[in-house]
Design an enzyme around this catalytic site. Structure first.
Site, PDB file in Angstrom:
ATOM      1  N   ASN A   1       0.749  -1.307   0.127  1.00  0.00           N
ATOM      2  CA  ASN A   1       0.076   0.113  -0.066  1.00  0.00           C
ATOM      3  C   ASN A   1       0.812   0.993   0.074  1.00  0.00           C
ATOM      4  O   ASN A   1       1.527   1.536   1.107  1.00  0.00           O
ATOM      5  CB  ASN A   1      -0.831   0.027   1.251  1.00  0.00           C
ATOM      6  CG  ASN A   1      -1.938   1.111   1.429  1.00  0.00           C
ATOM      7  OD1 ASN A   1      -1.737   2.036   0.495  1.00  0.00           O
ATOM      8  ND2 ASN A   1      -2.411   1.657   2.232  1.00  0.00           N
ATOM      9  N   TRP A   2       1.197   1.765  -1.334  1.00  0.00           N
ATOM     10  CA  TRP A   2       1.954   2.934  -1.386  1.00  0.00           C
ATOM     11  C   TRP A   2       1.332   4.247  -0.819  1.00  0.00           C
ATOM     12  O   TRP A   2       2.020   5.265  -0.462  1.00  0.00           O
ATOM     13  CB  TRP A   2       2.061   3.123  -2.674  1.00  0.00           C
ATOM     14  CG  TRP A   2       3.309   2.248  -3.366  1.00  0.00           C
ATOM     15  CD1 TRP A   2       3.764   0.949  -2.816  1.00  0.00           C
ATOM     16  CD2 TRP A   2       3.618   2.120  -4.637  1.00  0.00           C
ATOM     17  NE1 TRP A   2       4.609   0.731  -3.867  1.00  0.00           N
ATOM     18  CE2 TRP A   2       4.720   1.124  -4.966  1.00  0.00           C
ATOM     19  CE3 TRP A   2       3.348   3.061  -5.799  1.00  0.00           C
ATOM     20  CZ2 TRP A   2       5.108   0.919  -6.155  1.00  0.00           C
ATOM     21  CZ3 TRP A   2       4.207   2.753  -7.202  1.00  0.00           C
ATOM     22  CH2 TRP A   2       4.985   1.809  -7.145  1.00  0.00           C
ATOM     23  N   LYS A   3       0.021   4.351  -0.495  1.00  0.00           N
ATOM     24  CA  LYS A   3      -0.847   5.371   0.090  1.00  0.00           C
ATOM     25  C   LYS A   3      -0.355   6.576  -0.725  1.00  0.00           C
ATOM     26  O   LYS A   3      -0.177   6.425  -1.821  1.00  0.00           O
ATOM     27  CB  LYS A   3      -0.048   5.659   1.692  1.00  0.00           C
ATOM     28  CG  LYS A   3      -0.449   4.548   2.594  1.00  0.00           C
ATOM     29  CD  LYS A   3      -0.111   4.716   3.792  1.00  0.00           C
ATOM     30  CE  LYS A   3      -0.329   3.446   4.645  1.00  0.00           C
ATOM     31  NZ  LYS A   3      -0.233   3.700   6.351  1.00  0.00           N
TER      32      LYS A   3
ATOM     33  N   HIS B   1      -9.485   1.097   4.766  1.00  0.00           N
ATOM     34  CA  HIS B   1      -8.455   1.568   5.423  1.00  0.00           C
ATOM     35  C   HIS B   1      -8.463   2.583   6.587  1.00  0.00           C
ATOM     36  O   HIS B   1      -9.236   3.374   6.475  1.00  0.00           O
ATOM     37  CB  HIS B   1      -7.331   2.197   4.584  1.00  0.00           C
ATOM     38  CG  HIS B   1      -6.010   2.220   5.177  1.00  0.00           C
ATOM     39  ND1 HIS B   1      -5.405   3.120   6.136  1.00  0.00           N
ATOM     40  CD2 HIS B   1      -4.895   1.312   4.981  1.00  0.00           C
ATOM     41  CE1 HIS B   1      -4.243   2.859   6.482  1.00  0.00           C
ATOM     42  NE2 HIS B   1      -3.928   1.554   5.937  1.00  0.00           N
TER      43      HIS B   1
ATOM     44  N   GLU C   1      -7.053   4.980   7.734  1.00  0.00           N
ATOM     45  CA  GLU C   1      -6.697   6.488   7.526  1.00  0.00           C
ATOM     46  C   GLU C   1      -7.804   6.985   6.525  1.00  0.00           C
ATOM     47  O   GLU C   1      -8.137   8.137   6.489  1.00  0.00           O
ATOM     48  CB  GLU C   1      -5.286   6.463   6.529  1.00  0.00           C
ATOM     49  CG  GLU C   1      -4.360   6.514   7.297  1.00  0.00           C
ATOM     50  CD  GLU C   1      -2.829   5.750   6.499  1.00  0.00           C
ATOM     51  OE1 GLU C   1      -3.062   5.707   5.345  1.00  0.00           O
ATOM     52  OE2 GLU C   1      -2.186   5.288   7.395  1.00  0.00           O
TER      53      GLU C   1
ATOM     54  N   GLU D   1      -5.256  -4.682  10.935  1.00  0.00           N
ATOM     55  CA  GLU D   1      -4.083  -3.602  11.035  1.00  0.00           C
ATOM     56  C   GLU D   1      -4.571  -2.775  12.146  1.00  0.00           C
ATOM     57  O   GLU D   1      -5.449  -1.980  12.246  1.00  0.00           O
ATOM     58  CB  GLU D   1      -4.389  -2.770   9.686  1.00  0.00           C
ATOM     59  CG  GLU D   1      -3.959  -3.112   8.381  1.00  0.00           C
ATOM     60  CD  GLU D   1      -3.392  -2.122   7.479  1.00  0.00           C
ATOM     61  OE1 GLU D   1      -2.204  -2.172   7.179  1.00  0.00           O
ATOM     62  OE2 GLU D   1      -4.119  -1.042   7.235  1.00  0.00           O
TER      63      GLU D   1
ATOM     64  N   GLY E   1       2.551   2.704  10.893  1.00  0.00           N
ATOM     65  CA  GLY E   1       3.322   3.809  10.625  1.00  0.00           C
ATOM     66  C   GLY E   1       4.073   4.389  11.896  1.00  0.00           C
ATOM     67  O   GLY E   1       4.653   5.409  12.033  1.00  0.00           O
TER      68      GLY E   1
ATOM     69  N   SER F   1       3.578  -1.550  10.495  1.00  0.00           N
ATOM     70  CA  SER F   1       4.949  -1.516  10.695  1.00  0.00           C
ATOM     71  C   SER F   1       5.634  -3.067  10.419  1.00  0.00           C
ATOM     72  O   SER F   1       6.725  -3.416  10.947  1.00  0.00           O
ATOM     73  CB  SER F   1       5.230  -1.095  12.161  1.00  0.00           C
ATOM     74  OG  SER F   1       4.741   0.154  12.191  1.00  0.00           O
TER      75      SER F   1
ATOM     76  N   GLY G   1       2.888  -0.797   4.453  1.00  0.00           N
ATOM     77  CA  GLY G   1       3.166   0.607   4.010  1.00  0.00           C
ATOM     78  C   GLY G   1       4.243   0.795   3.606  1.00  0.00           C
ATOM     79  O   GLY G   1       4.880   0.782   2.746  1.00  0.00           O
ATOM     80  N   GLY G   2       4.890   1.733   4.837  1.00  0.00           N
ATOM     81  CA  GLY G   2       6.119   2.384   4.570  1.00  0.00           C
ATOM     82  C   GLY G   2       7.448   1.452   3.748  1.00  0.00           C
ATOM     83  O   GLY G   2       8.014   1.934   3.027  1.00  0.00           O
TER      84      GLY G   2
HETATM   85  P1  13P Z   1       3.051   0.853   7.747  1.00  0.00           P
HETATM   86  O1  13P Z   1       3.633  -0.251   7.074  1.00  0.00           O
HETATM   87  O2  13P Z   1       3.785   2.086   7.201  1.00  0.00           O
HETATM   88  O3  13P Z   1       2.963   0.809   9.370  1.00  0.00           O
HETATM   89  O4  13P Z   1       1.560   1.003   7.186  1.00  0.00           O
HETATM   90  C1  13P Z   1       0.685  -0.081   7.158  1.00  0.00           C
HETATM   91  C2  13P Z   1      -0.566   0.112   6.662  1.00  0.00           C
HETATM   92  O5  13P Z   1      -1.287   1.097   6.916  1.00  0.00           O
HETATM   93  C3  13P Z   1      -0.735  -0.740   5.361  1.00  0.00           C
HETATM   94  O6  13P Z   1      -2.230  -0.502   4.780  1.00  0.00           O
END
Ligand code: 13P
Length: 269
Positions: A25-27, A115, A117, A187, A193, A233, A254-255
């Site tokens: 997930n590149w956001k 998600h 977010e 999640e 994050g 994470s 994510g990151g």
């Molecule tokens: P991180 O891996 O950056 O914690 O993000 C997780 C996430 O929200 C994937 O959808």
């Protein structure tokens, strides 16, 4: 077994019979030129065996989808193209939105829905999430539905109640044939994050709660088939311990997925 298009000759996990799915997930990161470079580098780093071990989906921003679709098609790359969101209506006066049929037309196969977010910053309600799940299935794609508790809910021992209500409200309307095709991403919000992932015991517990809600709604046959990812994470050092858990079938990253080196190491872990 939940149906997975298997032109990539994926091997299911021999223990569970389920196909693994690791998703990036590149956001809101990487423009379309950066996206092309990133995916080319990822392809260079992965070995053929990596693609049979797990399905891999990449969820870039909308503006990257078309260039990545062309790249994946022309170079016959073994990635699924994913989206991070969609609208629940197929078309209409919804300025700024993208519909599920538009995504499907661009060879998108997996769509992240709900998600945390989106729930937090864009006010996505359970009703909207339920409608989006229906829209994704109506366009023959697979929804990856995100659930998870906040830190406060965890501290007040509300984790199970929270996960149960999120799964029920998003999915209870589904027929069993569709329910078993869902992917659920567990999640925990406090792990997203933050650099502080859940420990494997918590991740396994979360996955078991999700399977028990599925068993209550549709029976153990469906509960055994649904695929569950852990997200929050994830990095190359902790990926393997999540992938070894009995009820975790994949990761939503994510990151660490923004860097092809670290995403490749997560897949290879
Ligand atoms: P991180 O891996 O950056 O914690 O993000 C997780 C996430 O929200 C994937 O959808």
């Amino acid at each position: 077994m939940a149906k997975v298009r298997n032109e990539f000759e994926l091997k299911p996990n021999p223990k569970s019979g389920r196909y693994r799915l690791i998703s990036a997930n590149w956001k809101m990161n990487l423009n379309h030129l950066e996206a092309i470079r990133n995916v080319q580098k990822l392809t260079f780093l992965l070995r053929p065996a990596d693609y049979s071990y797990t399905e891999i989906s990449i969820h870039p921003p909308f503006t990257d989808l078309r260039p990545l679709q062309l790249l994946i098609d022309s170079d016959r790359m073994r990635f699924r193209l994913g989206a991070q969101n969609c609208h629940f209506e197929p078309s209409g006066a919804y300025t700024g939105e993208i519909s599920a049929p538009m995504l499907a037309k661009m060879s998108v196969s997996h769509v992240i829905v709900g998600h945390s977010e989106r729930r937090k910053y864009f006010g996505e309600s359970d009703d909207m999430i339920r409608a989006k799940v229906g829209a994704v299935f109506a366009s023959q794609m697979t929804p990856i539905i995100c659930v998870g508790e906040s830190l406060e809910e965890r501290e007040e021992a509300q984790t199970e109640a929270r996960i149960r209500s999120q799964v029920e409200s998003a999915l209870s309307f589904l027929a069993p044939e569709l329910a078993e095709r869902c992917v659920i991403a567990y999640e925990p919000i406090w792990a997203i994050g933050t650099g502080v992932s859940a420990n494997p015991t918590d991740a396994q517990k979360g996955a078991l709660i999700i399977r028990s809600v599925f068993a209550d709604l549709w029976g153990t046959g469906v509960a055994d088939k649904v695929r569950i990812q852990y997200g929050g994470s994830v990095n190359p050092s902790n990926a393997a311990e999540f992938m070894q858990l009995d009820d975790i079938d994949g990761l939503l990253v994510g990151g660490a997925a923004l860097d092809p080196d670290s995403f490749a190491r997560i897949i290879q872990a």
